[in-house]
Motif scaffolding. Structure first.
Motif, PDB file in Angstrom:
ATOM      1  N   ASP A  99       0.825  -1.218   0.000  1.00 44.79           N
ATOM      2  CA  ASP A  99       0.000   0.000   0.000  1.00 44.79           C
ATOM      3  C   ASP A  99       0.853   1.258   0.000  1.00 44.79           C
ATOM      4  N   SER A 100       2.029   1.194  -0.657  1.00 42.65           N
ATOM      5  CA  SER A 100       2.934   2.341  -0.673  1.00 42.65           C
ATOM      6  C   SER A 100       4.023   2.130  -1.715  1.00 42.65           C
ATOM      7  N   ALA A 101       4.517   3.250  -2.241  1.00 40.82           N
ATOM      8  CA  ALA A 101       5.699   3.215  -3.106  1.00 40.82           C
ATOM      9  C   ALA A 101       6.882   3.866  -2.393  1.00 40.82           C
ATOM     10  N   ILE A 102       6.675   4.260  -1.151  1.00 42.61           N
ATOM     11  CA  ILE A 102       7.751   4.878  -0.361  1.00 42.61           C
ATOM     12  C   ILE A 102       8.704   3.771   0.076  1.00 42.61           C
ATOM     13  N   HIS A 103       9.969   3.942  -0.296  1.00 44.87           N
ATOM     14  CA  HIS A 103      10.947   2.872  -0.097  1.00 44.87           C
ATOM     15  C   HIS A 103      11.004   2.359   1.341  1.00 44.87           C
ATOM     16  N   ALA A 104      11.062   3.238   2.305  1.00 46.69           N
ATOM     17  CA  ALA A 104      11.165   2.800   3.707  1.00 46.69           C
ATOM     18  C   ALA A 104       9.932   2.004   4.127  1.00 46.69           C
ATOM     19  N   THR A 105       8.762   2.435   3.675  1.00 46.89           N
ATOM     20  CA  THR A 105       7.520   1.733   4.008  1.00 46.89           C
ATOM     21  C   THR A 105       7.490   0.355   3.350  1.00 46.89           C
ATOM     22  N   VAL A 106       7.907   0.289   2.086  1.00 41.89           N
ATOM     23  CA  VAL A 106       7.952  -0.992   1.379  1.00 41.89           C
ATOM     24  C   VAL A 106       8.934  -1.937   2.074  1.00 41.89           C
ATOM     25  N   ALA A 107      10.103  -1.418   2.441  1.00 38.25           N
ATOM     26  CA  ALA A 107      11.110  -2.245   3.126  1.00 38.25           C
ATOM     27  C   ALA A 107      10.562  -2.782   4.448  1.00 38.25           C
ATOM     28  N   GLU A 108       9.885  -1.943   5.217  1.00 39.27           N
ATOM     29  CA  GLU A 108       9.291  -2.396   6.483  1.00 39.27           C
ATOM     30  C   GLU A 108       8.241  -3.475   6.229  1.00 39.27           C
ATOM     31  N   HIS A 109       7.412  -3.252   5.218  1.00 36.13           N
ATOM     32  CA  HIS A 109       6.358  -4.221   4.912  1.00 36.13           C
ATOM     33  C   HIS A 109       6.962  -5.567   4.498  1.00 36.13           C
ATOM     34  N   LEU A 110       7.936  -5.529   3.596  1.00 36.25           N
ATOM     35  CA  LEU A 110       8.557  -6.777   3.139  1.00 36.25           C
ATOM     36  C   LEU A 110       9.288  -7.492   4.264  1.00 36.25           C
ATOM     37  N   THR A 111       9.933  -6.737   5.144  1.00 34.86           N
ATOM     38  CA  THR A 111      10.624  -7.338   6.287  1.00 34.86           C
ATOM     39  C   THR A 111       9.632  -8.110   7.154  1.00 34.86           C
ATOM     40  N   ALA A 112       8.502  -7.479   7.444  1.00 34.72           N
ATOM     41  CA  ALA A 112       7.488  -8.119   8.288  1.00 34.72           C
ATOM     42  C   ALA A 112       6.773  -9.253   7.555  1.00 34.72           C
ATOM     43  N   ALA A 113       6.443  -9.039   6.287  1.00 29.69           N
ATOM     44  CA  ALA A 113       5.629 -10.012   5.553  1.00 29.69           C
ATOM     45  C   ALA A 113       6.412 -11.244   5.119  1.00 29.69           C
ATOM     46  N   LEU A 114       7.651 -11.054   4.687  1.00 25.51           N
ATOM     47  CA  LEU A 114       8.395 -12.170   4.099  1.00 25.51           C
ATOM     48  C   LEU A 114       9.411 -12.812   5.031  1.00 25.51           C
ATOM     49  N   ASP A 115       9.905 -12.072   5.993  1.00 26.21           N
ATOM     50  CA  ASP A 115      10.887 -12.610   6.939  1.00 26.21           C
ATOM     51  C   ASP A 115      12.036 -13.311   6.213  1.00 26.21           C
ATOM     52  N   GLY A 116      12.514 -12.666   5.150  1.00 27.43           N
ATOM     53  CA  GLY A 116      13.620 -13.218   4.380  1.00 27.43           C
ATOM     54  C   GLY A 116      14.165 -12.156   3.435  1.00 27.43           C
ATOM     55  N   PRO A 117      15.273 -12.438   2.772  1.00 24.85           N
ATOM     56  CA  PRO A 117      15.970 -11.431   1.978  1.00 24.85           C
ATOM     57  C   PRO A 117      15.280 -11.084   0.651  1.00 24.85           C
ATOM     58  N   VAL A 118      15.352  -9.790   0.332  1.00 23.56           N
ATOM     59  CA  VAL A 118      14.777  -9.279  -0.907  1.00 23.56           C
ATOM     60  C   VAL A 118      15.754  -8.283  -1.512  1.00 23.56           C
ATOM     61  N   ILE A 119      16.051  -8.454  -2.788  1.00 25.31           N
ATOM     62  CA  ILE A 119      16.890  -7.519  -3.536  1.00 25.31           C
ATOM     63  C   ILE A 119      15.968  -6.645  -4.368  1.00 25.31           C
ATOM     64  N   CYS A 120      16.298  -5.351  -4.453  1.00 25.35           N
ATOM     65  CA  CYS A 120      15.493  -4.423  -5.238  1.00 25.35           C
ATOM     66  C   CYS A 120      16.320  -3.855  -6.386  1.00 25.35           C
ATOM     67  N   ASP A 121      15.762  -3.930  -7.578  1.00 24.98           N
ATOM     68  CA  ASP A 121      16.289  -3.248  -8.750  1.00 24.98           C
ATOM     69  C   ASP A 121      15.318  -2.092  -8.970  1.00 24.98           C
ATOM     70  N   PRO A 122      15.655  -0.869  -8.482  1.00 25.28           N
ATOM     71  CA  PRO A 122      14.703   0.246  -8.459  1.00 25.28           C
ATOM     72  C   PRO A 122      13.992   0.467  -9.798  1.00 25.28           C
ATOM     73  N   ALA A 123      12.707   0.733  -9.685  1.00 24.44           N
ATOM     74  CA  ALA A 123      11.831   1.033 -10.809  1.00 24.44           C
ATOM     75  C   ALA A 123      11.540  -0.171 -11.707  1.00 24.44           C
ATOM     76  N   ARG A 124      11.994  -1.386 -11.341  1.00 25.16           N
ATOM     77  CA  ARG A 124      11.735  -2.556 -12.174  1.00 25.16           C
ATOM     78  C   ARG A 124      11.184  -3.738 -11.393  1.00 25.16           C
ATOM     79  N   TRP A 125      12.058  -4.317 -10.550  1.00 26.32           N
ATOM     80  CA  TRP A 125      11.748  -5.606  -9.944  1.00 26.32           C
ATOM     81  C   TRP A 125      12.187  -5.667  -8.492  1.00 26.32           C
ATOM     82  N   TYR A 126      11.521  -6.543  -7.774  1.00 27.70           N
ATOM     83  CA  TYR A 126      11.991  -7.014  -6.475  1.00 27.70           C
ATOM     84  C   TYR A 126      12.268  -8.500  -6.665  1.00 27.70           C
ATOM     85  N   TYR A 127      13.319  -8.981  -6.019  1.00 27.37           N
ATOM     86  CA  TYR A 127      13.681 -10.397  -6.098  1.00 27.37           C
ATOM     87  C   TYR A 127      13.640 -10.987  -4.691  1.00 27.37           C
TER      88      TYR A 127
END
Length: 162
Positions: free
Chosen positions: A56-84
């Motif tokens: 529910d956000s495109a703000i990087h810090a908010t997305v990072a917090e959400h992914l940290t809580a939701a996935l509990d695992g590592p995620v790489i970001c290629d800005p403006a394209r993909w999350y891995y």
């Protein structure tokens, strides 16, 4: 500053190659290295739109917090394209979501240095906490589905004029 844990994570990642020293050389000369998927890990490539919708956000810090809580695992970001989302090897054999591709044997992934979290570059949106600690594929699929649901409009009933 590189910590002992960063070194252990870096070594675990580097051992994806037969010549792990090449990874360290890449990281010394630049911000990332290319690693094969399907050896130590697979990677679910998720469009940014789905991740931002799920968070529910495109703000990087908010997305990072959400992914940290939701996935509990590592995620790489290629800005403006993909999350891995990094998942266990062979996840591609059972991956069923048509909304994101699971990269495995035969694919290569740009992997930033373990301490690179700068938003402007290929970076760790959610850094790896420990060697081999990866995302649960089912949880990744649920996040993708949530993002898709957020982007899909509610069905409406259309009336024909009489």
């Amino acid at each position: 500053m590189t910590t002992t844990m960063d070194s252990a994570i870096g070594q675990w990642l580097a051992e994806s190659l037969d010549a792990p020293q090449a990874v360290w050389e890449d990281w010394r000369s630049g911000p990332y290295t290319m690693l094969p998927t399907g050896v130590r890990l697979d990677a679910v490539r998720i469009p940014v739109e789905l991740v931002h919708a799920a968070a529910d956000s495109a703000i990087h810090a908010t997305v990072a917090e959400h992914l940290t809580a939701a996935l509990d695992g590592p995620v790489i970001c290629d800005p403006a394209r993909w999350y891995y989302a990094l998942v266990p090897p062979q996840t591609s054999e059972t991956w069923a979501s048509g909304l994101a591709r699971c990269l495995s044997r035969g694919a290569w992934l740009g992997v930033p240095h373990t301490d690179l979290t700068e938003h402007a570059l290929l970076h760790w949106c959610v850094p790896m906490e420990y060697p081999a600690r990866l995302c649960d594929p089912g949880v990744v699929a649920a996040l993708i589905e949530r993002g898709h649901e957020q982007l899909t409009p509610e069905p409406t009933e259309f009336r024909r004029p009489r």
